[in-house]
Motif scaffolding. Structure first.
Motif, short mmCIF file in Angstrom:
data_model
loop_
_atom_site.label_atom_id
_atom_site.label_comp_id
_atom_site.label_asym_id
_atom_site.label_seq_id
_atom_site.Cartn_x
_atom_site.Cartn_y
_atom_site.Cartn_z
N LEU A 26 1.08 -0.65 0.35
CA LEU A 26 0.45 -0.47 0.19
C LEU A 26 0.59 1.34 0.34
CD1 LEU A 26 -2.78 0.96 -0.22
CD2 LEU A 26 -2.50 1.01 3.26
N ASN A 27 0.79 2.19 -1.31
CA ASN A 27 1.51 3.40 -0.76
C ASN A 27 0.31 4.52 -1.32
OD1 ASN A 27 4.41 1.45 -1.70
ND2 ASN A 27 2.90 0.23 -2.40
N ARG A 290 -7.00 -0.14 2.39
CA ARG A 290 -6.21 -1.01 3.20
C ARG A 290 -6.70 -2.49 2.88
NH1 ARG A 290 -8.54 3.05 6.41
NH2 ARG A 290 -9.43 1.05 7.65
N SER A 293 -5.26 -3.96 -0.73
CA SER A 293 -3.94 -4.07 -0.56
C SER A 293 -3.08 -6.10 -0.22
CB SER A 293 -3.09 -3.05 0.14
OG SER A 293 -3.68 -3.66 1.84
N GLN A 297 -0.86 -4.72 -5.46
CA GLN A 297 -0.29 -3.20 -5.08
C GLN A 297 -0.81 -3.03 -5.14
OE1 GLN A 297 3.34 -2.72 -6.91
NE2 GLN A 297 4.40 -2.51 -4.95
N PHE A 311 -5.21 6.06 6.92
CA PHE A 311 -3.64 5.28 6.36
C PHE A 311 -3.20 5.75 7.51
CE2 PHE A 311 -5.86 6.48 2.49
CZ PHE A 311 -5.78 5.03 2.31
N SER A 312 -1.92 5.06 7.90
CA SER A 312 -1.00 4.73 9.12
C SER A 312 0.40 5.29 8.25
CB SER A 312 -0.33 3.46 9.37
OG SER A 312 0.30 2.79 8.02
N ASP A 314 3.05 4.59 8.06
CA ASP A 314 3.76 3.80 7.23
C ASP A 314 3.41 3.59 5.30
OD1 ASP A 314 5.31 3.21 9.06
OD2 ASP A 314 4.82 1.57 10.07
N ASP A 315 2.57 3.89 5.36
CA ASP A 315 1.33 3.29 3.88
C ASP A 315 1.92 4.61 3.52
OD1 ASP A 315 0.50 1.22 5.01
OD2 ASP A 315 -1.20 2.60 5.53
N ARG A 330 9.32 7.60 1.64
CA ARG A 330 8.51 6.92 2.68
C ARG A 330 8.86 7.42 4.32
NH1 ARG A 330 5.20 3.19 2.38
NH2 ARG A 330 5.75 2.39 -0.24
#
Length: 360
Positions: A26-27, A290, A293, A297, A311-312, A314-315, A330
């Protein structure tokens, strides 16, 4: 699912140097207008054209090479990229020719075998060999050799394909602008009824008045079958036309269908999915992204604080412009634990704690 794990891009549009950048399942790209989010997605569009032997057509359909080279042809003469996924690496170099187009001067695949294509070439040699089935099946199953899906669901006007009759046979995959949403949903209903019912259920969460799609077949005198995205509301069998959906509801239907399709591509990209959506629909969309994912991707760009809240850290990938070039970073959630005790992810972005500051 075999996700892309690492990308290197040099010289493409605003992306001067992106070195060995890691992608996850997840990006979420965030950043101000003009930072380079759309250029990142455009690179995937170029790659899809390249893999389909349509690079030259794509270049000339989207402008001259000057538009694709960082700061124009006076400053940049080549585009260099490397894609790494599980078990393989694909590398190529496109250089500007005297005739004013881009040509392959390097192309390599490293996997269970190593191959280099004869140079120079206007189209990919190695990917054409894959289409012909000459490469091992392990390589053919990697994400680069499958059809990535890049979705833009912005056009919901009365002239857009998604609200008009469409050929029933055009249902193999959901097209980038969802012009074949009706035949695609019809196929899902016929072949994957559980997936269809889940799509219907999720749409109803954001549009409580909605009951079901009314996908009736219209047979033309020519024998061609067409279908329209009609629908019914709860406690009524009266068929409404797709133009009687709000723009946001229509986009939401396309998003839900893309994310819940039963046989998804390995990687999908969605540019600004938040357009026209109700805040509650954004909550549902965040959960869908989420969950999706885990099966494919996801790369999504957004400017919505409400969506980022789903989202977190980290995403997130923060996109900014520095000295005219796009930068990508990131983040790690562990670096913001103290902030997260008082603020949500979206609020931290809005306050410019995360970077990629929204325009004031």
């Amino acid at each position: 699912m075999t996700p892309i794990t690492q990308l290197t891009i040099h010289g493409f549009k605003s992306i001067q140097n992106l070195n060995e950048f890691e992608l996850g399942n997840l990006n979420v790209l965030i950043g101000a207008n003009g930072a380079g989010k759309s250029n990142f997605i455009s690179w995937f569009e170029m790659m899809k054209a390249l893999a389909s032997q349509k690079l030259q057509h794509w270049i000339h359909s989207n402008g001259e090479p000057d538009r694709f080279l960082f700061n124009g042809v006076k400053n940049t003469k080549q585009i260099v990229s490397t894609i790494i996924a599980e078990g393989f690496k694909y590398h190529f170099k496109l250089e500007l020719t005297n005739s004013g187009t881009l040509m392959f001067t390097e192309e390599q695949i490293e996997a269970y075998l190593r191959e280099e294509s004869p140079m120079p070439s206007y189209e990919s040699y190695l990917l054409n060999r894959n289409i012909e089935g000459d490469l091992p099946s392990e390589i053919q199953n990697t994400p680069f050799f499958r059809n990535w899906s890049i979705y833009h669901f912005q056009d919901t006007t009365s002239t857009s394909g998604m609200v008009r009759y469409h050929s029933l046979h055009d249902n193999e995959y959901l097209r980038p602008n969802a012009e074949n949403i009706a035949p695609f949903l019809y196929r899902i209903r016929q072949e994957s009824p559980k997936a269809y019912q889940r799509i219907r259920k999720i749409v109803r969460l954001a549009a409580p008045f909605f009951d079901d799609f009314d996908l009736k077949i219209n047979k033309m005198n020519s024998g061609e079958e067409q279908v329209l995205l009609c629908w019914t509301q709860i406690d009524s069998d009266y068929p409404f036309y797709p133009t009687q959906f709000s723009d946001g509801t229509l986009r939401f239907i396309c998003l839900v269908t893309a994310l819940l399709q039963p046989n998804p591509p390995s990687t999908i990209l969605i540019d600004e999915p938040e357009l026209g959506l109700h805040p509650y629909a954004l909550v549902i969309l965040g959960d869908l992204l989420r969950t999706a994912s885990q099966r494919m991707q996801i790369i999504v760009s957004t400017q919505s604080v409400s969506l980022v809240n789903q989202f977190s850290i980290d995403d997130l990938i923060v996109v900014e412009r520095q000295n005219g070039a796009s930068t990508f970073q990131r983040l790690k959630e562990e670096d913001f634990q103290a902030w997260l005790e008082e603020y949500s992810t979206g609020e931290l972005w809005e306050k410019n704690v995360l970077g990629g500051r929204l325009p004031q």
